[in-house]
Motif scaffolding. Structure first.
Motif, PDB file in Angstrom:
ATOM      1  N   VAL A 151       0.840  -1.202   0.000  1.00 34.34           N
ATOM      2  CA  VAL A 151       0.000   0.000   0.000  1.00 34.34           C
ATOM      3  C   VAL A 151       0.877   1.256   0.000  1.00 34.34           C
ATOM      4  CG1 VAL A 151      -1.690   1.302   1.358  1.00 34.34           C
ATOM      5  CG2 VAL A 151      -1.953  -1.172   1.050  1.00 34.34           C
ATOM      6  N   ALA A 152       1.982   1.212   0.702  1.00 37.88           N
ATOM      7  CA  ALA A 152       2.841   2.396   0.809  1.00 37.88           C
ATOM      8  C   ALA A 152       3.667   2.638  -0.443  1.00 37.88           C
ATOM      9  CB  ALA A 152       3.772   2.253   2.014  1.00 37.88           C
ATOM     10  N   VAL A 158      -6.680  18.359  -2.416  1.00 37.80           N
ATOM     11  CA  VAL A 158      -5.591  18.228  -3.383  1.00 37.80           C
ATOM     12  C   VAL A 158      -4.459  17.444  -2.740  1.00 37.80           C
ATOM     13  CG1 VAL A 158      -3.856  19.498  -4.695  1.00 37.80           C
ATOM     14  CG2 VAL A 158      -6.216  20.346  -4.580  1.00 37.80           C
ATOM     15  N   SER A 159      -4.006  16.416  -3.406  1.00 35.79           N
ATOM     16  CA  SER A 159      -2.921  15.598  -2.865  1.00 35.79           C
ATOM     17  C   SER A 159      -1.786  15.500  -3.865  1.00 35.79           C
ATOM     18  CB  SER A 159      -3.410  14.178  -2.548  1.00 35.79           C
ATOM     19  OG  SER A 159      -4.378  14.197  -1.529  1.00 35.79           O
ATOM     20  N   ALA A 160      -0.585  15.404  -3.318  1.00 34.27           N
ATOM     21  CA  ALA A 160       0.603  15.114  -4.125  1.00 34.27           C
ATOM     22  C   ALA A 160       1.077  13.712  -3.790  1.00 34.27           C
ATOM     23  CB  ALA A 160       1.700  16.141  -3.835  1.00 34.27           C
ATOM     24  N   ALA A 161       2.079  13.273  -4.510  1.00 35.62           N
ATOM     25  CA  ALA A 161       2.573  11.914  -4.317  1.00 35.62           C
ATOM     26  C   ALA A 161       3.953  11.933  -3.678  1.00 35.62           C
ATOM     27  CB  ALA A 161       2.643  11.185  -5.649  1.00 35.62           C
ATOM     28  N   ASP A 162       4.289  10.851  -3.032  1.00 36.94           N
ATOM     29  CA  ASP A 162       5.660  10.625  -2.569  1.00 36.94           C
ATOM     30  C   ASP A 162       6.594  10.931  -3.731  1.00 36.94           C
ATOM     31  OD1 ASP A 162       8.174   9.046  -2.181  1.00 36.94           O
ATOM     32  OD2 ASP A 162       7.160   8.364  -0.371  1.00 36.94           O
ATOM     33  N   ARG A 178       9.208   9.808  -4.670  1.00 41.83           N
ATOM     34  CA  ARG A 178       9.811   8.650  -5.336  1.00 41.83           C
ATOM     35  C   ARG A 178       8.904   8.059  -6.412  1.00 41.83           C
ATOM     36  NH1 ARG A 178      11.423   5.991   0.344  1.00 41.83           N
ATOM     37  NH2 ARG A 178       9.414   6.987   0.787  1.00 41.83           N
ATOM     38  N   SER A 231      17.291   7.312  -5.613  1.00 42.89           N
ATOM     39  CA  SER A 231      15.842   7.514  -5.721  1.00 42.89           C
ATOM     40  C   SER A 231      15.400   8.893  -5.268  1.00 42.89           C
ATOM     41  CB  SER A 231      15.100   6.441  -4.917  1.00 42.89           C
ATOM     42  OG  SER A 231      15.341   6.613  -3.544  1.00 42.89           O
ATOM     43  N   PRO A 267      12.879  11.069   1.825  1.00 42.40           N
ATOM     44  CA  PRO A 267      11.421  11.069   1.781  1.00 42.40           C
ATOM     45  C   PRO A 267      10.887  10.309   2.995  1.00 42.40           C
ATOM     46  CG  PRO A 267      12.375  10.171  -0.237  1.00 42.40           C
ATOM     47  CD  PRO A 267      13.460  10.242   0.771  1.00 42.40           C
ATOM     48  N   ALA A 268       9.860  10.869   3.580  1.00 43.78           N
ATOM     49  CA  ALA A 268       9.265  10.205   4.742  1.00 43.78           C
ATOM     50  C   ALA A 268       8.479   8.996   4.259  1.00 43.78           C
ATOM     51  CB  ALA A 268       8.342  11.183   5.464  1.00 43.78           C
ATOM     52  N   ASP A 269       8.704   7.863   4.858  1.00 44.46           N
ATOM     53  CA  ASP A 269       7.893   6.683   4.538  1.00 44.46           C
ATOM     54  C   ASP A 269       6.540   6.843   5.195  1.00 44.46           C
ATOM     55  OD1 ASP A 269       9.201   4.771   2.851  1.00 44.46           O
ATOM     56  OD2 ASP A 269      10.718   4.600   4.413  1.00 44.46           O
ATOM     57  N   GLN A 270       5.515   6.895   4.367  1.00 43.38           N
ATOM     58  CA  GLN A 270       4.164   7.067   4.870  1.00 43.38           C
ATOM     59  C   GLN A 270       3.373   5.790   4.610  1.00 43.38           C
ATOM     60  OE1 GLN A 270       3.198   9.665   6.472  1.00 43.38           O
ATOM     61  NE2 GLN A 270       4.739  11.208   5.954  1.00 43.38           N
ATOM     62  N   PRO A 271       2.398   5.515   5.455  1.00 42.74           N
ATOM     63  CA  PRO A 271       1.565   4.323   5.193  1.00 42.74           C
ATOM     64  C   PRO A 271       0.835   4.430   3.851  1.00 42.74           C
ATOM     65  CG  PRO A 271       1.109   5.233   7.375  1.00 42.74           C
ATOM     66  CD  PRO A 271       2.010   6.214   6.686  1.00 42.74           C
ATOM     67  N   TRP A 272       0.519   5.678   3.485  1.00 43.37           N
ATOM     68  CA  TRP A 272      -0.161   5.920   2.209  1.00 43.37           C
ATOM     69  C   TRP A 272       0.626   7.009   1.496  1.00 43.37           C
ATOM     70  CZ3 TRP A 272      -3.016   3.763  -1.192  1.00 43.37           C
ATOM     71  CH2 TRP A 272      -3.798   4.491  -2.105  1.00 43.37           C
ATOM     72  N   PRO A 273       1.079   6.770   0.270  1.00 45.04           N
ATOM     73  CA  PRO A 273       2.075   7.685  -0.313  1.00 45.04           C
ATOM     74  C   PRO A 273       1.488   8.912  -1.000  1.00 45.04           C
ATOM     75  CG  PRO A 273       1.729   5.826  -1.769  1.00 45.04           C
ATOM     76  CD  PRO A 273       0.837   5.598  -0.579  1.00 45.04           C
ATOM     77  N   TYR A 274       0.221   9.230  -0.720  1.00 45.81           N
ATOM     78  CA  TYR A 274      -0.420  10.389  -1.330  1.00 45.81           C
ATOM     79  C   TYR A 274      -0.996  11.258  -0.227  1.00 45.81           C
ATOM     80  CZ  TYR A 274      -0.198   6.949  -5.074  1.00 45.81           C
ATOM     81  OH  TYR A 274       0.231   5.981  -5.951  1.00 45.81           O
ATOM     82  N   GLY A 275      -0.851  12.552  -0.369  1.00 47.52           N
ATOM     83  CA  GLY A 275      -1.408  13.441   0.639  1.00 47.52           C
ATOM     84  C   GLY A 275      -0.991  14.864   0.372  1.00 47.52           C
ATOM     85  N   PRO A 276      -1.236  15.748   1.352  1.00 47.51           N
ATOM     86  CA  PRO A 276      -0.843  17.141   1.158  1.00 47.51           C
ATOM     87  C   PRO A 276       0.654  17.231   0.871  1.00 47.51           C
ATOM     88  CG  PRO A 276      -2.177  16.865   3.138  1.00 47.51           C
ATOM     89  CD  PRO A 276      -1.846  15.498   2.642  1.00 47.51           C
ATOM     90  N   THR A 277       1.025  18.173   0.039  1.00 48.67           N
ATOM     91  CA  THR A 277       2.439  18.352  -0.280  1.00 48.67           C
ATOM     92  C   THR A 277       3.214  18.665   0.982  1.00 48.67           C
ATOM     93  OG1 THR A 277       1.591  19.433  -2.242  1.00 48.67           O
ATOM     94  CG2 THR A 277       3.958  19.496  -1.929  1.00 48.67           C
ATOM     95  N   GLU A 299      10.523  18.265   1.727  1.00 46.18           N
ATOM     96  CA  GLU A 299      11.438  17.167   1.990  1.00 46.18           C
ATOM     97  C   GLU A 299      12.680  17.721   2.676  1.00 46.18           C
ATOM     98  OE1 GLU A 299      12.359  15.063  -1.682  1.00 46.18           O
ATOM     99  OE2 GLU A 299      10.655  16.188  -2.463  1.00 46.18           O
TER     100      GLU A 299
END
Lengths: 635, 635
Positions: free
Chosen positions: A293-294, A530-534, A536, B565, B591-601, B604
């Motif tokens: 999921v991550a 509005v969301s951005a992505a990791d 990577r 990366s 990059p912070a490892d998040q449980p879900w890789p999408y969210g507010p900007t 880094e």
């Protein structure tokens, strides 16, 4: 962790003997209106007949007749796994009959079971593709033959029927048990020490064990899970990771290879872990889910970015263009997440299920339920052509939803998911009831100790964020109502008879001596966000996605009035809602066509700025050919 | 457009009867040192033996022996196209013998021809996979059987031999002609009205026609080109575009489908257009080349971004991660471009050839010439594992260069290209000589009217941008020396005996009554330069690539001291050169490892900033496993 024991087998796809949460059956919970009820209605009134029609037309059902009359070796139709599609249709029909009591559908179901039953061989073997004169020998191609995979879907159909019509007397469960006994004999501890190239029999055997109480089936599922990853299958061009035969399940750290196979296996492995109380295996699967999921999941919940091998790619390789995101991988992901939710009770599993249901499972079928996306790209660069309605698509990537595919796993997979969807809405434990998914719902159940819990849920979700739960029946003892607050729902509130409280993402619980007529309201903020992505996830650098509640939105060319290839979202004016539509300010640029597309950075000329609607991704391409993008470059 | 007529057949892969430019043969031009001479030396001393060894070991050469002794139906080794690999080895050997006069290699060549010749059937048919008892019938699987494709490589080997050793008397040309006559008989105007699933016989027949003067071969090539795109092959899962059977060649606007197939077909179609003086067909192919270069080509020159189908994708779908960019597609692109260059004389064709040679063809082989990249990704996310040296890779995507592949088209394809490379360096026309590629070179030729033109080129290109051309022999009449100025070489200068002049991208020409000892120097600016991509190439938004001369550079983890990366290129300090290395200032973020890789900007955190070397992409992974990226996100 509190473990409850399931004593009866509710009409539900998954009924573990242990777990934090106890599933409800279709007799206890019904979706009564709204987004999903509409899709369930279309599924029952149109999709099931559409699917049955095509399976007859393509000869996939006829294969069983020809197996019975001895002509199948010369005249078999369809791919090596086509039997499984018929079984998935049976499963979908079983849930639909359980949901609606449709007597005409019950007749069709029985007729279909009858045609299949007579094709079963004396020793329990059943497959129209193998074993007869002129066919390849049984189990001679475990890598690609799909024989055990087909049994898996047969067993799931039998389980669905046994749980929804335990007294049906149509012979399906007995048929499945004969096949399962044959599998145990053939692939048991002293039998063929291998597995099927396509996992599926693992969750199915576990469930057949649960519904029949026959421990041998669970043991066989356990054996298949333990054997997987030990390299008993060939090292094919796609690698053993394709069918998860590269690393033992309990040693793997992430889902990999074919995304449907990976999720089906993971689902079955959770079943095995739960039934054998194997905490180590369950922990491994939990870790795999988390990493997948991550790092390997699209914002839609879609999984498997690669066309090649219909597979997961490396971490963070999630390009929106040519996203594979197979519909069936979404179904498999729901299966995996639901099992972890029952086992562990954490809301993150229901979060992913919701995302996947709204943005993958609901995206596949057309509004009229007679055409499907097999793959679900997040960026359509070339407007599709309308597929002919009378020809099966020879390939998975249809540019618009197609009525049927040479490999047509998605239509019955979506159908069985929609027909059984109410089972995923709520659970109980010793202390109360948990609402995981929000839809107008009627709940009539009892806690394990017999306390009646009856609820009516009213909501216009996901259009509106208010979920109103009314206690329709209860007893004079306290119990706990737990509601999921999605991870995206920062700022949610819960209103109870005792007052209003903040409801941060996770779960929010109300414990009280409820009275009939008590109302609990969850207010979820569904304004567009509005969301951005990791970073990577390189392919969407400089882009954002707009979401609203559980729905991912997209920009379609039909709304832009031009191709979406060179747009820039202007976040200055913000994304706003008006008249029930989400509006975004978008600049269209005109990239200069250069003989060579690389060179010094240049400014792009903006040719037009306009406020345009964004639509739910699941609705895209329902208005004809278009180009589309989920990820919007930011100005 | 001035058309010259070729009267003799030089020792060169392509010898059109008409065209703006006339190719030179290996007798007229030799690469005497530097980048390419090193690779030619390794190719001759190591690669050819390595390839022959593996083809013996895998039984691909042995198939011919077994076809002769009648046991091939039971014991055939390799894929359906393995004969073609042996022919490509023959072709590479022929060029190498022509280049060096290696007598021992000539003995091996003759021995190999002997083993092949006895396997040919009486009617000219030659293929170890089809037609015998226990094998499928001849031409029963035009989609996948590759029989005509194999002939194509046989003919190209025979042409190479005929042009380099016209008096060899080894029987190869006669063997090829018998096969070609059989093809004409079988697939001629009154024969099987179809084509091969893999184009290749088209350019080969054209060249065989040129070398033998037998017009029937050119006519047959023309017929195959005309039939292509009319849907005579099956509509497979990948679609007819996979083998270019979707749209007639003269109606197509861009290359599509399998990238090797597409380029081989285009090359053959240029040959047909030139030989039949079909201006419409040539214009169509020119347009296809232009659109493919503008929209479907990686910055490396690599073509075919999709693993699925080894294929071109839609316009601007060029993700660096999992770029397929097949080595053989690079070879095919060189074939296509070279033919257009000869036909039309425009420097853009030589520009792409240079880019592709340095960044695709030179990337494939290891420094020691005994391991290869089949695919050429532009972003390696996971450090590879060192492939075993004694096992053929079952798949194309090796994480490091592999010694051999189950489908091993790239080693002999690279070998034949390197051995014949001098043929692509220069051309002549009625007025003079054109230098297209820069390397230390010895040129001894004559213009069509007999004027001697002898040049020595000295250069350390691409390390250094000075190309020094000395007139070693000439006659007392004026002629024109034309030098290509690459499109990237803004600010180049030409120094002649008459003075210094600006040399803008394109070509620069000096016409004079040259004297022996005259020197012309082209000064190309090879300082590192930073390029961005057309914004429609979404996958590299916010990134740049650093190039130096014709070389694309990359960042490898072994130079960064960590994974690539999450790096950001800081353009503030600029990219600079020091001690022969290109240095870039790069910030590494965490990059912070998040449980879900999408969210507010989120911002880094930069953990480290360092100046690190960038290395030529063609050198990558020669220092062991690494992660690597060509496109660098900008801070």
């Amino acid at each position: 962790m509190t473990m409850t024991t399931t004593t009866t087998s509710p009409a539900t796809p998954v009924a573990p003997s242990h777990g934090v949460l106890r599933p409800l059956g279709l007799g206890e919970v019904q979706i009564t209106g709204g987004f999903w009820a509409e899709r369930q209605a279309v599924n029952g009134s149109a999709s099931l007949a559409h699917i049955e029609h095509w399976m007859e037309r393509e000869g996939w059902i006829g294969n069983f007749d020809r197996a019975t009359d001895g002509t199948v070796a010369e005249h078999r139709a369809g791919r090596e796994f086509s039997d499984s599609e018929v079984y998935k249709l049976l499963e979908a029909m079983a849930w639909e009959i359980g949901r609606t009591g449709d007597a005409a559908l019950d007749d069709r179901f029985r007729a279909l079971v009858g045609r299949i039953a007579v094709a079963q061989e004396r020793d329990g073997y059943l497959n129209t593709m193998f074993g007869r004169a002129g066919q390849r020998p049984r189990y001679s191609d475990l890598e690609w033959g799909h024989e055990l995979y087909c049994y898996g879907h047969l067993f799931q159909a039998a389980v669905a029927r046994a749980r929804t019509r335990p007294d049906a007397d149509d012979g399906l469960l007995a048929l499945a048990r004969r096949a399962a006994d044959h599998v145990v004999e053939t692939f048991g501890p002293d039998g063929v020490a291998s597995v099927c190239g396509h996992p599926e029999i693992e969750p199915a055997l576990a469930e057949l064990g649960r519904v029949t109480g026959d421990r041998r089936y669970v043991d066989q599922a356990t054996l298949f899970v333990e054997r997987r990853g030990t390299g008993t299958l060939a090292d094919i061009e796609l690698g053993r990771a394709y069918y998860q035969d590269d690393v033992p399940v309990r040693e793997a750290t992430v889902l990999r290879g074919h995304a449907v196979r990976a999720n089906y296996l993971a689902a079955g492995a959770v079943d095995v872990a739960v039934e054998t109380q194997d905490a180590g295996l369950l922990a491994a699967l939990t870790g795999q889910w988390e990493t997948t999921v991550a790092r390997r999941t699209y914002v839609t919940g879609g999984q498997g970015s690669q066309h090649e091998g219909e597979a997961f790619s490396d971490d963070f390789v999630l390009p929106p263009d040519r996203a594979y995101s197979e519909t069936c991988a979404g179904v498999g992901s729901v299966m995996f997440s639901w099992r972890l939710l029952l086992a562990q009770g954490l809301p993150r599993y229901a979060d992913l299920m919701e995302r996947t249901l709204y943005n993958v499972v609901a995206t596949s079928p057309s509004h009229d339920g007679t055409a499907y996306y097999y793959t679900n790209t997040l960026h359509q660069r070339v407007p599709g052509t309308v597929p002919p309605t009378d020809v099966a698509s020879p390939r998975a990537s249809s540019s618009l939803r197609a009525p049927w595919f040479a490999v047509s796993c998605c239509p019955p997979n979506v159908a069985r998911t929609l027909a059984s969807l109410a089972a995923y809405v709520a659970t109980t434990d010793d202390d109360g009831l948990q609402l995981h998914q929000y839809a107008p719902t009627r709940l009539r159940t009892a806690l394990p100790d017999g306390r009646r819990v009856e609820l009516d849920v009213e909501t216009a979700y996901p259009r509106d964020g208010v979920v109103r739960v009314t206690v329709a029946g209860t007893e004079d003892r306290p119990w706990t109502l737990t509601l999921r607050v999605p991870a995206w729902a920062e700022g949610a509130e819960l209103r109870t008879p005792d007052g209003t409280q903040a409801a941060p993402p996770g779960t929010v619980a109300v414990t009280r001596r409820f009275a009939e007529g008590d109302v609990v309201e969850l207010h979820l903020p569904v304004a567009p966000r509005v969301s951005a992505a990791d970073p990577r996830i390189d392919a969407v650098r400089g882009c954002v996605v707009v979401e609203r509640g559980p729905e991912v939105l997209c920009l379609e060319s039909v709304d832009l009035g031009g191709d979406v290839s060179a747009v820039r979202l202007d976040l200055g004016p913000g994304v706003r809602e008006a008249d029930g539509r989400v509006l975004a300010t978008v600049a269209t640029t005109r990239p200069a066509d250069q003989p060579w597309p690389y060179g010094p950075t240049s400014e792009e000329a903006t040719t037009r700025t306009a406020e345009v609607p964004l639509v739910p991704y699941h609705d895209w391409a329902n208005r004809g050919p278009s180009t589309m993008r989920v990820w919007l470059p930011v100005a």
